[in-house]
Each structure stands twice: as C-alpha cells, then as structure tokens.
Design an enzyme around this catalytic site. Structure first.
Site, PDB file in Angstrom:
ATOM      1  N   ASP A 151      12.665   3.871 -38.716  1.00 46.99           N
ATOM      2  CA  ASP A 151      12.479   2.434 -38.933  1.00 46.99           C
ATOM      3  C   ASP A 151      12.740   2.045 -40.388  1.00 46.99           C
ATOM      4  O   ASP A 151      12.054   1.195 -40.941  1.00 46.99           O
ATOM      5  CB  ASP A 151      11.058   2.021 -38.503  1.00 46.99           C
ATOM      6  N   TYR A 152      13.716   2.693 -41.021  1.00 49.86           N
ATOM      7  CA  TYR A 152      14.122   2.220 -42.350  1.00 49.86           C
ATOM      8  C   TYR A 152      14.735   0.828 -42.217  1.00 49.86           C
ATOM      9  O   TYR A 152      15.528   0.577 -41.314  1.00 49.86           O
ATOM     10  CB  TYR A 152      15.138   3.173 -42.971  1.00 49.86           C
ATOM     11  N   GLU A 153      14.364  -0.060 -43.148  1.00 45.09           N
ATOM     12  CA  GLU A 153      14.834  -1.443 -43.095  1.00 45.09           C
ATOM     13  C   GLU A 153      15.533  -1.878 -44.382  1.00 45.09           C
ATOM     14  O   GLU A 153      16.120  -2.958 -44.434  1.00 45.09           O
ATOM     15  CB  GLU A 153      13.654  -2.368 -42.776  1.00 45.09           C
ATOM     16  N   HIS A 154      15.481  -1.023 -45.408  1.00 45.37           N
ATOM     17  CA  HIS A 154      16.103  -1.326 -46.698  1.00 45.37           C
ATOM     18  C   HIS A 154      16.818  -0.067 -47.171  1.00 45.37           C
ATOM     19  O   HIS A 154      16.301   1.048 -47.021  1.00 45.37           O
ATOM     20  CB  HIS A 154      15.058  -1.775 -47.723  1.00 45.37           C
TER      21      HIS A 154
END
Length: 302
Positions: A151-154
């Site tokens: 769930d990396y978002e950046h």
C-alpha cells in the site's frame, strides 16, 4: 458451397473460443479489513466474523522508516507501526485459533509516517530487497502472519524500480514459504497507477488480490459511476481479483448508505464480486461494525 464453408469456419472459431481458458478470476466469499492504523484500541475480537466467509485482517502498517518522532527512510528495514499493544503476536494466535477461517496479513507503506508522507525510497533494488526480505521475514514469523499487502502511496523511485523491488520481494517471500498470498492497494492517481500497473505487468502472477481503493473517488459516487470505475480497474488489472471496497468513515466513494450493496449485488449477479474489503476496523468500531456484518452476510449467501 461458400456459405457451407463459412458456417463451418464459424463453428470452428466458436469451439476454439469456448475452449480457451478464462483470463478472469472466479467470484469468492473473501472479506478483508484493515486494522490498527489509528490506535483507538480496536481489537481483533471486536470485529464480527461470519464463519461462512474467508476473512483476512490486514495489519496497518509496517513501514521501512525509523520509529522516532522524526521518522526517516531505512531502505527496506521495516518496523511495526500498527497498534501492537492490542494487535500483538498473542492476539493474532488467539483470533486464528478461535476462527479457522481467519488469516492475518500485514500491509506495507500507507499514506503517512510521523509528520510526513511514507515514501517508497530505495537506495538500490538489491539493497532494498535484501533488507526487506530479512526484516519482513522476522516480523511475519514473530506474528505468525499469512500474507502481505502493498500500500505504498508516495514514491521517490520510478515505476520500474518499484516493480522490481516489490516483485523480487514477493518472489522471495512466496518462494521461501513465508507468505501464502499477496495483494496490492492502488487508487486512481496517475503516479500511483503507473507504479502499480508496472508491477502488475511484470509480476501480476504473484498478486492474489487487488484491494483497489474505490473510496478514494469523490464522496457521493453513484452506483453507475462505481460500476464504471470497477470495469475500468478490471481492465487495468486484467485477470486479477479486483475487490469492491468502501471506507466506514464515509469520507469518499460509494458509501454503504448510498448504494454500495446495490452495486455489489449487480457485481455478484455478473459473477464479478471477487470479495469486499473495508478501510477500516478502527473507524467501524464507532458504529458497531454494522456494515461488516452486512458485507459478510452478502458474501456468504448463495
């Protein structure tokens, strides 16, 4: 004579088409819920668990940052950032022993850490993978976990680097028997999608579920909009189990009060309801987990 040949050719093509294996996933009774990110004392045992579904808790989050107040990247050395006082190894063992249909995973990354964003920030593919395999294997074994969610978002790295790092991590953890399933949690943002579709293109065969964040769309999403979004993401992650989702704080997307279950009924009638996931148990605690009960009842029904 020509018409007979045409008819025969059509029959042959039809037979070939029918015999081809489907690239789409089969529907399932999978229910998944993120838990532990907001430190509001929610426990596994607070959440209702229907015995007739496959239930995944997803601990949120493990992050490759230091745990100090001025958190900084650690190049794949992961630390526990969820509420481990309430969601520790003994609690994992307890909920799994009481409910044989429960599995527990951990999620990597999330939106923020300390006072800033949690960036995917490897110094190199080799160093990040080596550190991640080592640190995550330790956490997964300590907590007796079953799977992993990305769930990396950046991002401070390009899509190909992300794909190689995560792909090699999943390859190793699955190959070593450390995890039995893996998922990704993208949402509809150009940078996010470019990273996850690159990962899917190269390593989609290792990814069991797509926890697409449909609640990241605008608040007040309609049923028809939701179904259109779902079709688009099925195309982006072709052949994957794209799960329907909502957020229990009502901050975005199609809410349970405004037609989420209507949309799920339509997906189910089309054989496209591959499961439901919720963000998050921490928020649902306030309303007594009413939508968790409703989601699981739908998934358990024939």
């Amino acid at each position: 004579m020509e018409s007979s040949k045409l008819i025969l050719s059509l029959f042959i093509l039809q037979a070939l088409f029918i015999s081809l294996p489907s690239t789409q996933a089969a529907p399932s009774n999978l229910f998944r819920e993120y838990i532990g990110a907001e430190f509001n004392n929610v426990k596994f045992s607070d959440v209702p668990i229907n015995p007739n579904v496959d239930f995944h808790f997803i601990l949120s989050f493990a992050i490759d940052y230091t745990t100090s107040s001025s958190a900084s990247p650690t190049d794949g050395n992961f630390n526990v950032f969820w509420d481990s006082d309430n969601l520790g190894p003994s609690q994992v063992s307890s909920i799994k022993s009481k409910h044989p249909n429960v599995k527990v995973a951990l999620s990597l990354g999330g939106d923020s850490v300390g006072n800033g964003y949690a960036y995917f920030n490897p110094s190199s593919v080799d160093s990040w993978v080596q550190n991640a395999v080592s640190s995550l294997t330790g956490i997964i074994k300590e907590y007796n976990l079953d799977g992993i969610d990305i769930d990396y978002e950046h991002f401070s790295a390009d899509p190909d680097t992300f794909a190689e790092c995560i792909g090699q991590l999943l390859t190793t953890l699955k190959g070593n028997g450390i995890i039995s399933f893996a998922s990704i949690a993208p949402f509809d943002d150009d940078q996010v999608q470019s990273h996850y579709t690159a990962l899917w293109k190269s390593y989609g065969h290792l990814i069991d579920y797509v926890n697409f964040q449909f609640y990241a769309y605008d608040q007040g999403t309609s049923v028809s909009q939701f179904l259109n979004y779902f079709n688009t993401q099925r195309s982006n992650y072709n052949g994957g189990k794209v799960l329907a989702s909502f957020t229990s704080d009502g901050s975005g997307g199609l809410s349970p009060n405004d037609g989420f279950f209507t949309a799920c009924i339509r997906l189910k009638s089309r054989g496209e309801l591959y499961g439901i996931f919720v963000w998050s148990a921490d928020d649902s605690k306030a309303n007594g987990f009413r939508y968790e009960k409703q989601s699981q009842a739908m998934l358990a029904s024939h």
